[in-house]
Design an enzyme around this catalytic site. Structure first.
Site, PDB file in Angstrom:
ATOM      1  CG  ASN A 104     -79.990   7.354  24.165  1.00  0.00           C
ATOM      2  OD1 ASN A 104     -80.178   8.303  24.029  1.00  0.00           O
ATOM      3  ND2 ASN A 104     -80.131   6.091  24.729  1.00  0.00           N
ATOM      4  CD  GLU A 105     -77.360   7.485  27.680  1.00  0.00           C
ATOM      5  OE1 GLU A 105     -77.306   6.291  28.148  1.00  0.00           O
ATOM      6  OE2 GLU A 105     -77.587   8.282  28.384  1.00  0.00           O
ATOM      7  N   PRO A 106     -74.467   5.238  22.377  1.00  0.00           N
ATOM      8  CG  PRO A 106     -73.447   6.055  20.377  1.00  0.00           C
ATOM      9  CD  PRO A 106     -74.597   6.333  21.519  1.00  0.00           C
ATOM     10  CG  ASN A 157     -78.218  11.749  26.726  1.00  0.00           C
ATOM     11  OD1 ASN A 157     -78.923  12.560  26.039  1.00  0.00           O
ATOM     12  ND2 ASN A 157     -78.511  10.320  26.317  1.00  0.00           N
ATOM     13  CB  ALA A 171     -78.700  11.284  22.713  1.00  0.00           C
TER      14      ALA A 171
END
Length: 430
Positions: free
Chosen positions: A231-233, A283, A263
């Site tokens: 998530n959101e790296p 996102n 994401a």
């Protein structure tokens, strides 16, 4: 044991199971100890009748006229489960001794094209939520009463899916998703991959191990249709290309039956990990973290976001997070940030573009968040994250009713069964 249906990337992978309804259940049984035993396998339908048999520790069961597992609100008879029963018999000094193991099994296919996400060969649109295992009093962790309350609210909302943001949930949650037809994007705890050292070989090896553990535990759940590896790296950093190419390839080797994603909140032109995913999950928090208070910019920015991503990669897109912090009971006209009117206004503007783009290549929308949740104490948070459409105590904000109207409308447009099924607006009980 590994009972699951095969996933193919092209039409050949989903046409045959739908046209001839011949289900395939592959199984592999791992045993320890003595090698002097016999294994028998039965697949039973929901009425308890045997529909296929096998022997030995590995094999494939063929199910004629298979009853497919469908998501909630996509079919008049969703979430159909078979039972895979294994009997182990061994000889002892006092005679034969037997042990039994039973596993719920769903038969369904998953496939991805440039513009669609297909379940059993039919286009599926994710209209759901992101969740956390968090509540008042109990805090973070599993709670049976809370789980049933949440599923009651999901069905009331008309949600057909959620993402396990940002860690694997309790196994009881996954079993309930199988039973209720709630589709899951299953995410590993790959959060905070933001520094250069986060992409080191040590981190990579640990990430590969984490994905092995997640796939091993959840691979038999028909509700799980996609793996999320992060998530959101900071996927615009140079090491991200090799890192995510390796993690995604490893995950696909572990389980060829499901697509893989993560994401992203990076820019489409600089993201080095997205080339390796099957579905792009984006996102974005337009008019919240930037252009704060300016709802009028959302539609232009969101439309540009979708068009840029799809033009660059030709893959289906899910709006995997969007939302606004909202204090329940705070009302402002004109809408101001943190008011219930602002949250509703933001959602409505997102929905206008989503309605346009879901006719093309957007295949889902997951609100952030299902319910308010506690966070670390910071100057930016007032008693936690308030982006929920429900409070931490699971009471609805105004946005919950807006989203409910939308999700039931989407279900009416996309479901397979009688329209009367989706027009059932009364609360559900579990």
């Amino acid at each position: 044991m590994d009972p699951r249906s095969a996933h193919k990337s092209g039409p050949e992978g989903w046409q045959c199971p739908l046209l001839c309804h011949r289900g395939l259940v592959n199984y592999q049984i791992v045993t320890q100890g003595s090698e002097h035993f016999e294994l028998q396998v039965w697949l039973l339908d929901a009425e308890g009748s045997v529909v296929a048999r096998g022997t030995g520790g590995e094999g494939q069961l063929q199910v004629p006229n298979a009853h497919l597992w469908w998501p909630y609100l996509m079919h008049e008879d969703p979430a159909y489960l078979y039972s895979l029963e294994v009997k182990m018999t061994t000889q002892t000094a006092t005679g034969p001794m037997a042990d039994f193991y039973t596993l719920p099994v769903g038969i369904r296919t998953v496939a991805v094209t440039e513009t669609q996400f297909l379940i059993n060969g039919k286009p599926f649109y994710f209209h759901g939520v992101n969740k956390h295992e968090d509540s008042d009093i109990r805090g973070k962790g599993f709670d049976w009463a809370l789980l049933l309350k949440d599923f009651n609210l999901l069905r009331w909302l008309g949600a057909n899916s959620f993402r396990t943001s940002h860690y694997p949930y309790a196994e009881e949650v996954m079993h309930l998703c199988d039973r209720y037809g709630i589709v899951v994007i299953d995410e590993c705890p790959g959060v905070g991959i933001v520094l250069a050292e986060s992409f080191s070989n040590r981190s990579l090896q640990h990430h590969l191990q984490v994905m092995e553990e997640l796939v091993q535990r959840d691979k038999n759940h028909p509700a799980v249709v996609m793996w999320s590896v992060a998530n959101e790296p900071s996927s615009s950093l140079q090491p991200a290309a090799y890192y995510f190419k390796t993690v995604i390839a490893h995950t696909k080797a572990l389980d060829p039956s499901r697509p893989v994603t993560f994401a992203t909140n990076s820019n489409y032109a600089t993201d080095l990990g997205v080339p390796y995913v099957d579905v792009i999950c984006v996102n974005s928090y337009f008019s919240w973290y930037h252009d704060s208070g300016h709802l009028e910019v959302i539609e232009l920015q969101l439309r540009t976001q979708f068009e840029s991503w799809h033009h660059a990669y030709r893959k289906p897109i899910i709006q995997s997070e969007y939302g606004a912090d909202t204090i329940p009971g705070l009302h402002e006209d004109p809408p101001l940030m943190f008011s219930e009117e602002y949250q509703k206004g933001l959602l409505a503007r997102y929905h206008a573009v989503l309605d346009e783009k879901r006719k093309e290549y957007v295949v889902g929308e997951l609100i952030w968040n299902f319910a308010d949740f506690m966070t670390n104490q910071t100057p930016q948070r007032v008693l936690g994250n308030k982006k929920g459409i429900f409070t931490r105590q699971r009471q609805p904000k105004s946005a919950a009713f807006l989203l409910r109207d939308r999700y039931w409308r989407l279900a009416n447009e996309t479901q397979e069964g009688p329209r009367s099924l989706c027009l059932q607006y009364s609360p559900f009980t579990v």
